[in-house]
Scaffold this motif. Structure first.
Motif, mmCIF file in Angstrom:
data_model
loop_
_atom_site.group_PDB
_atom_site.id
_atom_site.type_symbol
_atom_site.label_atom_id
_atom_site.label_comp_id
_atom_site.label_asym_id
_atom_site.label_seq_id
_atom_site.Cartn_x
_atom_site.Cartn_y
_atom_site.Cartn_z
ATOM 1 N N MET A 77 -1.482 -3.590 7.377
ATOM 2 C CA MET A 77 -2.665 -3.874 8.195
ATOM 3 C C MET A 77 -3.236 -5.230 7.787
ATOM 4 N N PRO A 78 -3.404 -6.165 8.740
ATOM 5 C CA PRO A 78 -4.003 -7.462 8.376
ATOM 6 C C PRO A 78 -5.490 -7.316 8.079
ATOM 7 N N THR A 79 -5.944 -7.928 6.991
ATOM 8 C CA THR A 79 -7.372 -7.945 6.653
ATOM 9 C C THR A 79 -7.817 -9.396 6.492
ATOM 10 N N LEU A 80 -9.089 -9.599 6.221
ATOM 11 C CA LEU A 80 -9.637 -10.942 6.104
ATOM 12 C C LEU A 80 -8.992 -11.739 4.975
ATOM 13 N N LEU A 81 -8.643 -11.063 3.875
ATOM 14 C CA LEU A 81 -8.103 -11.744 2.698
ATOM 15 C C LEU A 81 -6.587 -11.665 2.612
ATOM 16 N N GLY A 82 -5.944 -11.024 3.565
ATOM 17 C CA GLY A 82 -4.493 -10.873 3.534
ATOM 18 C C GLY A 82 -4.091 -9.489 3.998
ATOM 19 N N GLU A 83 -2.805 -9.210 3.942
ATOM 20 C CA GLU A 83 -2.308 -7.926 4.417
ATOM 21 C C GLU A 83 -2.518 -6.827 3.368
ATOM 22 N N LYS A 84 -2.895 -5.661 3.855
ATOM 23 C CA LYS A 84 -2.978 -4.473 3.012
ATOM 24 C C LYS A 84 -1.835 -3.544 3.388
ATOM 25 N N ILE A 85 -1.226 -2.943 2.379
ATOM 26 C CA ILE A 85 -0.131 -1.998 2.619
ATOM 27 C C ILE A 85 -0.476 -0.657 1.986
ATOM 28 N N VAL A 86 -0.207 0.411 2.730
ATOM 29 C CA VAL A 86 -0.327 1.767 2.205
ATOM 30 C C VAL A 86 1.035 2.433 2.338
ATOM 31 N N ILE A 87 1.511 3.013 1.252
ATOM 32 C CA ILE A 87 2.815 3.686 1.215
ATOM 33 C C ILE A 87 2.582 5.166 0.995
ATOM 34 N N ARG A 88 3.013 5.986 1.942
ATOM 35 C CA ARG A 88 2.956 7.443 1.771
ATOM 36 C C ARG A 88 4.232 7.892 1.064
ATOM 37 N N VAL A 89 4.072 8.599 -0.043
ATOM 38 C CA VAL A 89 5.202 9.061 -0.853
ATOM 39 C C VAL A 89 5.489 10.508 -0.493
ATOM 40 N N LEU A 90 6.674 10.758 0.033
ATOM 41 C CA LEU A 90 7.069 12.108 0.452
ATOM 42 C C LEU A 90 8.228 12.568 -0.433
ATOM 43 N N ASP A 91 7.895 13.319 -1.456
ATOM 44 C CA ASP A 91 8.884 13.803 -2.421
ATOM 45 C C ASP A 91 9.263 15.226 -2.054
ATOM 46 N N LYS A 92 10.479 15.406 -1.538
ATOM 47 C CA LYS A 92 10.907 16.734 -1.092
ATOM 48 C C LYS A 92 10.947 17.733 -2.245
ATOM 49 N N SER A 93 11.239 17.251 -3.444
ATOM 50 C CA SER A 93 11.355 18.172 -4.576
ATOM 51 C C SER A 93 10.018 18.803 -4.939
ATOM 52 N N SER A 94 8.905 18.151 -4.566
ATOM 53 C CA SER A 94 7.578 18.691 -4.883
ATOM 54 C C SER A 94 6.984 19.488 -3.732
ATOM 55 N N LEU A 95 7.701 19.579 -2.595
ATOM 56 C CA LEU A 95 7.182 20.290 -1.428
ATOM 57 C C LEU A 95 7.287 21.795 -1.644
ATOM 58 N N LYS A 96 6.162 22.472 -1.555
ATOM 59 C CA LYS A 96 6.141 23.926 -1.660
ATOM 60 C C LYS A 96 6.006 24.505 -0.253
ATOM 61 N N ILE A 97 7.087 25.126 0.229
ATOM 62 C CA ILE A 97 7.010 25.682 1.584
ATOM 63 C C ILE A 97 7.112 27.206 1.586
#
Length: 588
Positions: A281-301
């Protein structure tokens, strides 16, 4: 002489606390005669007491706060204010500067000459914080080059434990073999930096990584158990390179900096696969990045692992065992709704059933489930995907989110024509879903015929087992929890330690309130009854509200009472007023 008195007082305090015996104190004092270390450091080195115990007792004796140093708490550039050699001599390391007050971690915060020296060197007011000497030396070594030379990030990272991360080239629909896209090059500072950020987030169980520009620094934070925590603050001069590296591995356009972008990458870390969803996402001071971490080994279904009490779990399973109908899961963003739906699909999954989902985005790939990704840019909306799904002979349909009337109407029609439909909705509680769907324009007679039930849920941070302690909540907290008739009741909370990043909590547990639609509730929905009537009927049936379910969790010692009050809400009569007016107008 003054220092000796301090040490004796520490030993006596530890004995009084029951942490130390007389024989152990004598052994440590004998060891101290041949060492220049303080008594507390010797006790920790000998393994007689733990570092957190020593800090806690010594902190109380000195009447100064204490902390266990970690990345994110220290601004390494501040070490230049006093110099590394002087920092080692003073057994101190600057942590952060606010206005003209410098917070400094010190092994001897009671030493006025050392505090005076720090004031002389920095020209700042000094706020001393107690820390272990070994902890201070550890971080002085890690900062040796990072604080003086912004370009030597690789030297800084070399002091950290590194694990190779491999990026793999594999699309979401590809079930072929995984092949390496490239190998992380240990000689590249930026690659090592991104490597370390990813590995730390995965190791600590983070759900998201935030990389944000500031005027002087890049802030890298990660979200653990719903709360953002600092990881590190590289120099701002590295921000563009960090963003470009993440865009490259996320298959994004590194030249486009004016528009938001999305990417997805699969990595292999510690021998198992992890999906990363990248958003810029572009912001006033530069780009911001958000990374969603999807670890299948930690998924409790598995449903039994989600934290349901026995009665709500039985009600949820009865709703799912109906041959057709609508089952809704409601709660705010980040409350675990998708995980609950995945657990329901896991329960229903069998070779005899055709299960189709439509999601935005597809977070985890499930075996024997046909998952469809929404793409509004090409017209693949929830409603359009649902209409196509109905021509694919489905038995079970899962909808990621009901956002508008069109999607709600198609979902209800599917539920009325012999399909079991699972979906999420954003409302405060279970009865509120009825009002929300009616406000969307769904006719009460259709909704009453289609709906099987609603699961309302929240996630509460659980008490860290490494620093748990008993406490008695204040009177107003007990009153808000409906426990005013139980003064002096003992609950549990965490005081903060290294294991939980000084937060007092580690992990999260689900809080669930189930509205199973009975014949009486169905009649109330058919005549568009206001929410307070639905709530009254649920109370007659013995159904607990979210807050009451959460209080039970706190009484079991799994979460603090304050945490439960923070994530749940009391019944809001103002909602009923609005709902009454809306439903009355609809009936007229």
């Amino acid at each position: 002489m003054i220092e000796f008195v301090k040490r004796q007082r520490l030993g006596e305090a530890l004995i009084q606390e029951g942490i130390l015996s007389e024989d152990q104190l004598k052994r440590a004092l004998a060891e101290q005669k041949s060492s220049d270390k303080m008594l507390g450091e010797i006790l920790v080195d000998l393994g007689i007491i733990s570092g957190p115990d020593m800090l806690r007792v010594f902190s109380r004796q000195l009447d100064v706060p204490y902390c266990e140093l970690r990345h994110g708490l220290i601004d390494f550039s501040l070490i230049d204010l006093i110099g590394r050699e002087e920092a080692e001599r003073l057994k101190a390391i600057p942590m952060f500067l606010v206005n003209d007050t410098l917070t400094v971690a010190m092994a001897e915060p009671q030493s006025l000459p050392k505090i005076d020296r720090l004031q002389q060197l920095t020209g700042c007011k000094i706020r001393p914080i107690l820390a272990l000497h070994s902890n201070i030396i550890e971080y002085l070594q890690k900062s040796e080059t990072a604080s003086s030379n912004n370009s030597n990030v690789d030297s800084f990272l070399a002091t950290l434990q590194e694990t190779e991360v491999s990026v793999v080239e594999r699309e979401a629909i590809d079930e072929g073999p995984i092949t390496d896209l490239d190998k992380m090059v240990n000689g590249s500072p930026i690659t090592n930096l991104v490597n370390m950020v990813l590995m730390t987030a995965i190791k600590d169980g983070a759900s998201d990584i935030h990389i944000e520009p500031d005027r002087n620094r890049t802030h890298i934070r990660y979200r653990i158990d719903g709360a953002l925590r600092d990881l590190m603050k590289p120099p701002m001069g590295l921000h563009a390179s960090i963003i470009s590296r993440i865009k490259v591995i996320g298959n994004m356009d590194i030249a486009e900096k004016r528009l938001p972008q999305e990417g997805r990458v699969r990595i292999i870390a510690k021998g198992h696969e992890i999906d990363l969803r990248v958003s810029s996402m572009p912001t006033l001071l530069g780009e911001k990045i958000v990374i969603r971490v999807l670890d299948k080994s930690s998924l409790k279904i598995r449903m039994e692992e989600l934290g349901f009490r026995q009665e709500p779990l039985a009600a949820f399973k009865r709703m799912l065992n109906q041959p057709h109908g609508l089952v809704l899961v409601t709660g705010p963003t980040g409350s675990g709704k998708t995980t609950t739906l995945y657990s329901a699909l896991d329960l229903l999954n069998s070779p005899e059933r055709n299960i189709v989902t439509v999601e935005d985005p597809v977070e985890y790939q499930l075996d024997m489930v046909n998952q469809i990704q929404v793409n509004s840019a090409i017209g693949m909306t929830f409603a359009r995907a649902l209409r196509s799904i109905l021509r694919q002979d489905p038995d079970v349909i899962m909808i990621g989110e009901i956002r508008d009337e069109e999607t709600a109407r198609v979902a209800i029609q599917a539920a009325l024509t012999g399909h079991l439909v699972l979906a999420t909705l954003h409302t405060n509680d279970a009865p509120g879903t009825v009002s929300r769907l009616l406000d969307m324009g769904i006719e009460p007679y259709l909704l009453s015929s289609a709906i099987n039930g609603v699961v309302a849920q929240r996630l509460a941070r659980t008490v860290c087992p490494s620093c748990v302690t008993n406490y008695s909540p204040e009177e107003n907290v007990l009153r808000d929890a409906g426990l005013q008739n139980k003064p002096g009741k003992v609950f549990r909370k965490g005081v903060g330690c290294r294991e939980c990043h000084n937060s007092g909590s580690k992990g999260r547990a689900g809080i669930y309130s189930i509205m199973e639609v009975t014949p009486t509730l169905r009649r109330l929905i058919h005549r568009a009854a206001p929410m307070h009537e639905l709530r009254d009927e649920l109370r007659k049936d013995g159904v607990l509200t979210l807050r009451e379910e959460g209080v039970l969790l706190a009484m079991e010692g799994k979460a603090s009472l304050e945490e439960i009050l923070a994530v749940t809400h009391s019944q809001d009569t103002s909602e009923d007023v609005v709902s009454n007016g809306t439903n009355e107008a609809r009936r007229r």
